[in-house]
Motif scaffolding. Structure first.
Motif, mmCIF file in Angstrom:
data_model
loop_
_atom_site.group_PDB
_atom_site.id
_atom_site.type_symbol
_atom_site.label_atom_id
_atom_site.label_comp_id
_atom_site.label_asym_id
_atom_site.label_seq_id
_atom_site.Cartn_x
_atom_site.Cartn_y
_atom_site.Cartn_z
ATOM 1 N N LYS A 136 2.251 1.422 -1.858
ATOM 2 C CA LYS A 136 3.352 0.447 -1.955
ATOM 3 C C LYS A 136 4.401 0.626 -0.857
ATOM 4 O O LYS A 136 5.594 0.395 -1.068
ATOM 5 N N LYS A 137 3.956 1.000 0.314
ATOM 6 C CA LYS A 137 4.874 1.167 1.442
ATOM 7 C C LYS A 137 4.687 0.012 2.417
ATOM 8 O O LYS A 137 3.562 -0.360 2.753
ATOM 9 N N THR A 138 5.791 -0.571 2.846
ATOM 10 C CA THR A 138 5.746 -1.614 3.872
ATOM 11 C C THR A 138 5.404 -0.983 5.222
ATOM 12 O O THR A 138 5.923 0.078 5.568
ATOM 13 N N VAL A 139 4.527 -1.644 5.964
ATOM 14 C CA VAL A 139 4.068 -1.120 7.248
ATOM 15 C C VAL A 139 4.551 -2.029 8.372
ATOM 16 O O VAL A 139 4.359 -3.247 8.331
ATOM 17 N N CYS A 140 5.188 -1.437 9.371
ATOM 18 C CA CYS A 140 5.677 -2.173 10.540
ATOM 19 C C CYS A 140 4.696 -1.967 11.686
ATOM 20 O O CYS A 140 4.427 -0.824 12.066
ATOM 21 N N VAL A 141 4.158 -3.056 12.208
ATOM 22 C CA VAL A 141 3.137 -2.962 13.248
ATOM 23 C C VAL A 141 3.534 -3.783 14.468
ATOM 24 O O VAL A 141 4.300 -4.747 14.370
ATOM 25 N N TYR A 142 2.980 -3.400 15.605
ATOM 26 C CA TYR A 142 3.099 -4.177 16.843
ATOM 27 C C TYR A 142 1.707 -4.714 17.166
ATOM 28 O O TYR A 142 0.911 -4.027 17.807
ATOM 29 N N PRO A 148 16.335 -4.404 0.629
ATOM 30 C CA PRO A 148 16.018 -3.280 -0.268
ATOM 31 C C PRO A 148 14.563 -3.245 -0.720
ATOM 32 O O PRO A 148 14.013 -2.161 -0.964
ATOM 33 N N ALA A 149 13.911 -4.398 -0.818
ATOM 34 C CA ALA A 149 12.511 -4.431 -1.250
ATOM 35 C C ALA A 149 11.581 -3.832 -0.196
ATOM 36 O O ALA A 149 10.443 -3.462 -0.510
ATOM 37 N N LEU A 150 12.080 -3.719 1.052
ATOM 38 C CA LEU A 150 11.265 -3.212 2.152
ATOM 39 C C LEU A 150 11.752 -1.847 2.638
ATOM 40 O O LEU A 150 11.319 -1.372 3.689
ATOM 41 N N ALA A 151 12.650 -1.230 1.874
ATOM 42 C CA ALA A 151 13.260 0.028 2.321
ATOM 43 C C ALA A 151 12.221 1.135 2.491
ATOM 44 O O ALA A 151 12.330 1.966 3.400
ATOM 45 N N ASN A 152 11.220 1.158 1.632
ATOM 46 C CA ASN A 152 10.153 2.153 1.723
ATOM 47 C C ASN A 152 9.151 1.675 2.766
ATOM 48 O O ASN A 152 8.226 0.915 2.474
ATOM 49 N N ARG A 153 9.324 2.104 4.001
ATOM 50 C CA ARG A 153 8.559 1.550 5.101
ATOM 51 C C ARG A 153 8.220 2.627 6.125
ATOM 52 O O ARG A 153 8.834 3.697 6.142
ATOM 53 N N PRO A 210 5.162 -4.366 -1.250
ATOM 54 C CA PRO A 210 5.212 -4.162 0.191
ATOM 55 C C PRO A 210 4.717 -5.379 0.956
ATOM 56 O O PRO A 210 4.245 -6.354 0.373
ATOM 57 N N CYS A 211 4.813 -5.279 2.276
ATOM 58 C CA CYS A 211 4.276 -6.316 3.140
ATOM 59 C C CYS A 211 3.972 -5.669 4.488
ATOM 60 O O CYS A 211 4.169 -4.468 4.664
ATOM 61 N N GLU A 267 -3.948 1.862 5.425
ATOM 62 C CA GLU A 267 -4.395 1.462 4.086
ATOM 63 C C GLU A 267 -3.811 2.381 3.020
ATOM 64 O O GLU A 267 -3.460 1.922 1.930
ATOM 65 N N GLN A 268 -3.699 3.662 3.335
ATOM 66 C CA GLN A 268 -3.084 4.592 2.387
ATOM 67 C C GLN A 268 -1.637 4.214 2.106
ATOM 68 O O GLN A 268 -1.175 4.257 0.961
#
Length: 249
Positions: free
Chosen positions: A93-99, A50-55, A19-20, A87-88
């Motif tokens: 292993k989930k990518t998190v989208c933030v503003y 595809p590597a970031l699909a779980n987000r 993730p990222c 953090e959870q």
């Protein structure tokens, strides 16, 4: 929504691992472009990354109280923000989208300026350092074009009582109250200003479980350099106003 707002998703490099943390800029009055292009599948995000699909995208609690906007963010799988939940998600292993700029940054949103409230917003970088994951800068061009509001500086100087009410409302609800010059957004399709979200290259920061203030300052400098490079490279191509400079406060 994608057809109505005329959006486009641009990839600058292949991202093969997750993730990222996807750091999305600017917030705007409503961050419609990045929500449509990244939070939903309107622009085929999962197949292109595809590597970031779980987000998951996070938002302030007050965002779920706004009609229409609430429906939009729920459709995009947006979840309530808290450090614990973020953090959870990273641990799972989930990518998190933030503003990073949040609702405070929305106060600067106007068609004549590209202003990011970023210098003090270091929490997302701290998480990247702690969990040894990259941060990916993302910028949506023309996000500031679809709403006009009374300028932030004018409210401070000419309408201090309104400004105090606005700030207190934001502190209470977590949502800023825009003083808009028009109620409905200008559609990029009618104006010709497409909402283009450019996904930059992953930036790997030093792995430090408990970063110091100096560590965070250095990471912020690295991130701002990467973000400015992304903006300066693609603004001449996608920005509706080539004279707008990126301002970071």
């Amino acid at each position: 929504m994608k057809k109505y707002f005329a959006t486009e998703l641009v990839s600058t490099t292949e991202i093969s691992t997750g993730p990222c943390i996807l750091a999305m800029h600017p917030h705007g009055v409503l961050p419609l472009g990045s929500l449509i292009n990244i939070a939903t599948e309107a622009s085929d995000f999962s197949n292109r990354f595809p590597a970031l699909a779980n987000r998951a995208t996070i938002a302030a609690t007050g965002c779920f109280l706004i009609p229409f906007y609430r429906d939009l963010i729920l459709a995009g799988g947006v979840v309530d923000c808290s450090r614990f939940s973020v953090e959870q998600m990273i641990q799972n292993k989930k990518t998190v989208c933030v503003y990073p700029g949040g609702t405070q940054e929305a106060l600067y949103a106007n068609p004549d300026t590209e202003t990011l409230d970023l210098l003090r917003k270091r929490g997302f970088l701290e998480l990247c350092m702690k969990y040894d994951i990259p941060v990916v800068p993302c910028y949506t061009f023309n996000e500031v074009d679809h709403f006009s509001q009374v300028p932030y500086a004018d409210l401070q100087k000419k309408h201090p009582m309104i400004m105090r009410f606005r700030v207190n409302f934001q502190l209470l609800t977590g949502v800023m109250m825009p003083f808009l010059k028009h109620l409905f957004p200008r559609t990029p399709r009618s104006s010709g200003n497409k909402l283009v979200t450019v996904v930059g290259s992953p930036l790997k920061l030093r792995h430090v479980e408990n970063p110091s203030e100096a560590d965070l300052d250095q990471s912020m400098q690295e991130y701002i350099a990467a973000l400015r490079k992304l903006y300066d490279t693609y603004a001449p191509i996608y920005s509706s106003n080539k004279s707008r400079k990126l301002i970071i406060v």
